[in-house]
Design a protein around this motif. Structure first.
Motif, PDB file in Angstrom:
ATOM      1  N   PRO A 336      50.290  33.526  47.718  1.00  0.00           N
ATOM      2  CA  PRO A 336      50.835  34.348  46.781  1.00  0.00           C
ATOM      3  C   PRO A 336      50.300  35.550  46.423  1.00  0.00           C
ATOM      4  O   PRO A 336      49.175  35.541  45.785  1.00  0.00           O
ATOM      5  N   ILE A 337      50.972  36.601  46.519  1.00  0.00           N
ATOM      6  CA  ILE A 337      50.289  37.928  46.309  1.00  0.00           C
ATOM      7  C   ILE A 337      49.891  37.840  44.648  1.00  0.00           C
ATOM      8  O   ILE A 337      48.526  38.289  44.574  1.00  0.00           O
ATOM      9  N   HIS A 338      50.223  37.165  43.733  1.00  0.00           N
ATOM     10  CA  HIS A 338      50.073  37.401  42.428  1.00  0.00           C
ATOM     11  C   HIS A 338      48.568  36.546  41.860  1.00  0.00           C
ATOM     12  O   HIS A 338      48.044  36.648  41.029  1.00  0.00           O
ATOM     13  N   THR A 339      48.220  35.795  43.113  1.00  0.00           N
ATOM     14  CA  THR A 339      46.867  34.910  42.909  1.00  0.00           C
ATOM     15  C   THR A 339      45.845  35.616  43.408  1.00  0.00           C
ATOM     16  O   THR A 339      44.661  34.923  43.288  1.00  0.00           O
ATOM     17  N   GLN A 340      45.945  36.769  44.068  1.00  0.00           N
ATOM     18  CA  GLN A 340      44.827  37.377  44.717  1.00  0.00           C
ATOM     19  C   GLN A 340      43.807  38.004  43.441  1.00  0.00           C
ATOM     20  O   GLN A 340      44.694  38.294  42.498  1.00  0.00           O
ATOM     21  N   PRO A 341      42.373  37.983  43.690  1.00  0.00           N
ATOM     22  CA  PRO A 341      41.684  38.351  42.477  1.00  0.00           C
ATOM     23  C   PRO A 341      42.198  39.540  41.902  1.00  0.00           C
ATOM     24  O   PRO A 341      42.101  39.982  40.507  1.00  0.00           O
ATOM     25  N   TYR A 342      42.486  40.832  42.989  1.00  0.00           N
ATOM     26  CA  TYR A 342      42.946  41.920  42.287  1.00  0.00           C
ATOM     27  C   TYR A 342      44.292  42.042  41.373  1.00  0.00           C
ATOM     28  O   TYR A 342      44.237  42.649  40.065  1.00  0.00           O
ATOM     29  N   TYR A 343      45.072  41.064  41.715  1.00  0.00           N
ATOM     30  CA  TYR A 343      46.334  40.947  40.940  1.00  0.00           C
ATOM     31  C   TYR A 343      46.098  40.079  39.638  1.00  0.00           C
ATOM     32  O   TYR A 343      46.678  40.240  38.536  1.00  0.00           O
ATOM     33  N   GLN A 344      45.235  38.931  39.796  1.00  0.00           N
ATOM     34  CA  GLN A 344      44.754  38.248  38.565  1.00  0.00           C
ATOM     35  C   GLN A 344      44.171  39.195  37.606  1.00  0.00           C
ATOM     36  O   GLN A 344      44.393  38.814  36.412  1.00  0.00           O
ATOM     37  N   ALA A 345      43.268  40.011  38.086  1.00  0.00           N
ATOM     38  CA  ALA A 345      42.897  40.999  37.097  1.00  0.00           C
ATOM     39  C   ALA A 345      43.745  41.766  36.337  1.00  0.00           C
ATOM     40  O   ALA A 345      43.429  42.346  35.261  1.00  0.00           O
ATOM     41  N   LEU A 346      44.806  42.034  36.933  1.00  0.00           N
ATOM     42  CA  LEU A 346      45.953  42.704  36.276  1.00  0.00           C
ATOM     43  C   LEU A 346      46.737  41.616  35.185  1.00  0.00           C
ATOM     44  O   LEU A 346      47.577  42.196  34.767  1.00  0.00           O
ATOM     45  N   GLY A 347      46.541  40.442  35.450  1.00  0.00           N
ATOM     46  CA  GLY A 347      47.236  39.432  34.323  1.00  0.00           C
ATOM     47  C   GLY A 347      48.076  38.445  34.764  1.00  0.00           C
ATOM     48  O   GLY A 347      48.314  37.726  34.113  1.00  0.00           O
ATOM     49  N   PHE A 348      48.118  38.368  36.261  1.00  0.00           N
ATOM     50  CA  PHE A 348      48.962  37.353  36.737  1.00  0.00           C
ATOM     51  C   PHE A 348      47.947  36.106  36.967  1.00  0.00           C
ATOM     52  O   PHE A 348      46.789  36.169  36.920  1.00  0.00           O
ATOM     53  N   ARG A 349      48.768  34.942  36.732  1.00  0.00           N
ATOM     54  CA  ARG A 349      48.061  33.720  36.907  1.00  0.00           C
ATOM     55  C   ARG A 349      48.796  32.641  37.914  1.00  0.00           C
ATOM     56  O   ARG A 349      49.948  32.787  38.154  1.00  0.00           O
ATOM     57  N   TRP A 350      48.044  31.644  38.367  1.00  0.00           N
ATOM     58  CA  TRP A 350      48.516  30.651  38.985  1.00  0.00           C
ATOM     59  C   TRP A 350      49.498  29.900  37.916  1.00  0.00           C
ATOM     60  O   TRP A 350      49.342  29.697  36.754  1.00  0.00           O
ATOM     61  N   GLY A 351      50.691  29.526  38.702  1.00  0.00           N
ATOM     62  CA  GLY A 351      51.695  29.056  37.733  1.00  0.00           C
ATOM     63  C   GLY A 351      52.945  30.175  37.414  1.00  0.00           C
ATOM     64  O   GLY A 351      54.011  29.594  37.042  1.00  0.00           O
ATOM     65  N   ASP A 352      52.747  31.343  37.683  1.00  0.00           N
ATOM     66  CA  ASP A 352      53.618  32.465  37.279  1.00  0.00           C
ATOM     67  C   ASP A 352      54.636  32.284  38.070  1.00  0.00           C
ATOM     68  O   ASP A 352      56.117  32.418  37.719  1.00  0.00           O
ATOM     69  N   PHE A 353      54.719  31.963  39.361  1.00  0.00           N
ATOM     70  CA  PHE A 353      55.647  32.021  40.357  1.00  0.00           C
ATOM     71  C   PHE A 353      55.753  30.691  41.284  1.00  0.00           C
ATOM     72  O   PHE A 353      55.265  30.658  42.312  1.00  0.00           O
ATOM     73  N   PRO A 354      56.352  29.688  40.475  1.00  0.00           N
ATOM     74  CA  PRO A 354      55.939  28.164  41.097  1.00  0.00           C
ATOM     75  C   PRO A 354      56.525  27.873  42.208  1.00  0.00           C
ATOM     76  O   PRO A 354      56.250  27.187  43.089  1.00  0.00           O
ATOM     77  N   GLU A 355      57.750  28.733  42.362  1.00  0.00           N
ATOM     78  CA  GLU A 355      58.331  28.126  43.923  1.00  0.00           C
ATOM     79  C   GLU A 355      57.604  28.965  45.054  1.00  0.00           C
ATOM     80  O   GLU A 355      57.324  28.335  46.102  1.00  0.00           O
ATOM     81  N   ALA A 356      56.951  30.020  44.948  1.00  0.00           N
ATOM     82  CA  ALA A 356      56.302  30.482  45.961  1.00  0.00           C
ATOM     83  C   ALA A 356      54.830  29.707  46.007  1.00  0.00           C
ATOM     84  O   ALA A 356      54.449  29.726  47.209  1.00  0.00           O
ATOM     85  N   GLU A 357      54.310  29.122  44.977  1.00  0.00           N
ATOM     86  CA  GLU A 357      53.125  28.284  44.878  1.00  0.00           C
ATOM     87  C   GLU A 357      53.186  27.071  45.665  1.00  0.00           C
ATOM     88  O   GLU A 357      52.368  26.857  46.297  1.00  0.00           O
ATOM     89  N   HIS A 358      54.411  26.686  45.383  1.00  0.00           N
ATOM     90  CA  HIS A 358      54.581  25.182  46.092  1.00  0.00           C
ATOM     91  C   HIS A 358      54.853  25.450  47.464  1.00  0.00           C
ATOM     92  O   HIS A 358      54.355  24.701  48.169  1.00  0.00           O
ATOM     93  N   TYR A 359      55.697  26.512  47.788  1.00  0.00           N
ATOM     94  CA  TYR A 359      55.655  26.911  49.352  1.00  0.00           C
ATOM     95  C   TYR A 359      54.399  26.968  49.997  1.00  0.00           C
ATOM     96  O   TYR A 359      54.005  26.268  50.971  1.00  0.00           O
TER      97      TYR A 359
END
Ligand SMILES: *Cc1c(COP(=O)(O)O)cnc(C)c1O
Length: 393
Positions: A336-359
């Motif tokens: 999931p794109i939001h879990t990449q370090p670059y995007y985490q540095a912008l404030g995204f976290r594991w758990g933000d988009f659970p369906e994409a993460e479960h998949y």
């Protein structure tokens, strides 16, 4: 392991005609900025029933100029799917815009129109509506574009379809790329995609102003169309730079390959569909979730992602390397794109988009490409059965 016995998850199919068409360009007057790029653009328009096409040196570049043509800049927000290649989000960051994501539908793995509707409601209250939404036709299957377009009309955002996986696919009565429910559609011609120009991409639209703007942006922001000049032309040498553009041009070599490959598009997609049917038959008694084929779409079948049973998914690292050791070039689409370090540095976290993460926890991509032989496909199926048996007993 020799490269001969290794079966990748995807690869190009190059014919003698493809090779001849590239050699012809090498012997011609133009290696770049000649007539073939325009021919390729026209052929793309005809193929997908769009009015304008702008060829670029990659889909990433095409996504960038598509965002710029739609006016994306600092202070704007662009939404896309977390289940995509990073380029679907990076294009907005190049323009200085913020990125946010809309979770996926657990059946199609595409950006979910219901989640989009809910997120828009909240965003409107906060006065933070997106300027552009980029649905991604994951694995070659179109998103529910009618539903997304209705929301676009209601909330006033523009739509760029990231159809990097989906040339040759259809949505309802329209080829993907017709822009029937969008402002711009982008294709990729990277070698693993449906057709290839080595590197390359294109942006299609039915809007003349967007087409002119994107054409200008791939050529340094320069226009040679006299009606577009802001000053009187002193002579035929004259051109104007009206905005800051890039050198994102496609070469004649790339366009020649793309043009030749385009004549094989239907054959490629049919072959992919044959392989899918054979997988569906051969894997039907196995504890794997095969990709859902929606009745409103006909997928170009860029990828064949399957969901592992939970016990195997919990040991996906070992499962993955087991297959690799047997010579099966499996992959995972996508982290999931939001879990990449670059995007985490912008404030995204594991758990933000659970369906994409479960998949993501359960998915693994098996080989699917036109030149995959039945013998190779049988090997893929027996290896995956063998790996599954290690966990399910
Ligand atoms: C491959 C891909 C891109 C980028 O394509 P390039 O031509 O390599 O720049 C963008 N979006 C998606 C969904 C892709 O799969």
């Amino acid at each position: 392991m020799t490269s001969d016995s290794f079966i990748p998850y995807g690869r190009q199919s190059i014919s003698e005609d493809d090779i001849e068409s590239v050699i012809k360009v090498l012997r011609s007057n133009y290696l770049t900025q000649g007539p073939i790029v325009t021919q390729f653009e026209n052929a793309l328009c005809k193929q997908v029933q769009a009015d304008y096409a702008v060829a670029a040196n990659s889909a990433t570049s095409a996504l960038h100029i598509a965002c710029l043509a739609l006016g994306v800049g600092p202070g704007d927000t662009v939404w896309t799917s977390p289940n995509s290649f990073i380029a679907s989000a990076n294009c907005a960051r190049y323009c200085g815009a913020d990125v946010d994501f809309v979770d996926i539908n657990p059946q199609t793995y595409n950006l979910c129109a219901q989640s989009l509707a809910k997120k828009l409601e909240t965003a409107q209250v906060k006065n933070k509506l997106p300027k552009v939404v980029i649905p991604v036709h994951f694995a070659g299957q179109s998103c529910d574009m009618r539903a997304i377009k209705m929301l676009a009309d209601q909330y006033g955002f523009a739509i760029i379809e990231d159809a990097s996986h989906a040339i040759g696919g259809r949505y309802q009565d329209h080829p993907v790329g017709s822009c029937h429910y969008s402002d711009i559609t982008v294709f990729s011609f990277h070698p693993v995609k449906i057709i290839t120009s080595a590197e390359g991409g294109a942006a299609l639209t039915n809007n003349r102003d967007l087409a002119i703007s994107m054409q200008c942006l791939v050529h340094q922001g320069v226009t040679r169309i006299e009606q577009e000049f802001s000053q009187a032309s002193p002579g035929d040498w004259y051109y104007e730079q009206q905005t800051l553009g890039f050198n994102y041009r496609m070469t004649e070599l790339q366009a020649a390959l793309g043009l030749s490959q385009l004549t094989r598009l239907d054959e490629f997609v049919q072959r992919r569909q044959q392989i899918l049917r054979r997988y569906e038959e051969g894997l039907k008694d196995i504890d794997l979730v095969l990709p859902y084929q929606a009745e409103y779409a006909s997928s170009a079948l860029h990828l064949f992602p399957v969901l592992l049973p939970h016990i195997a998914a919990q040991n996906k690292g070992q499962f993955f390397s087991g297959l690799r050791q047997s010579g099966i070039g499996t992959q995972v689409h996508y982290i999931p794109i939001h879990t990449q370090p670059y995007y985490q540095a912008l404030g995204f976290r594991w758990g933000d988009f659970p369906e994409a993460e479960h998949y993501y926890q359960r998915t693994i991509t098996l080989p699917l490409f036109p030149e995959l032989t039945e013998v190779q496909q049988d090997k893929v199926m027996s290896c995956i059965k063998g790996e599954l048996e290690k966990w399910i007993k």
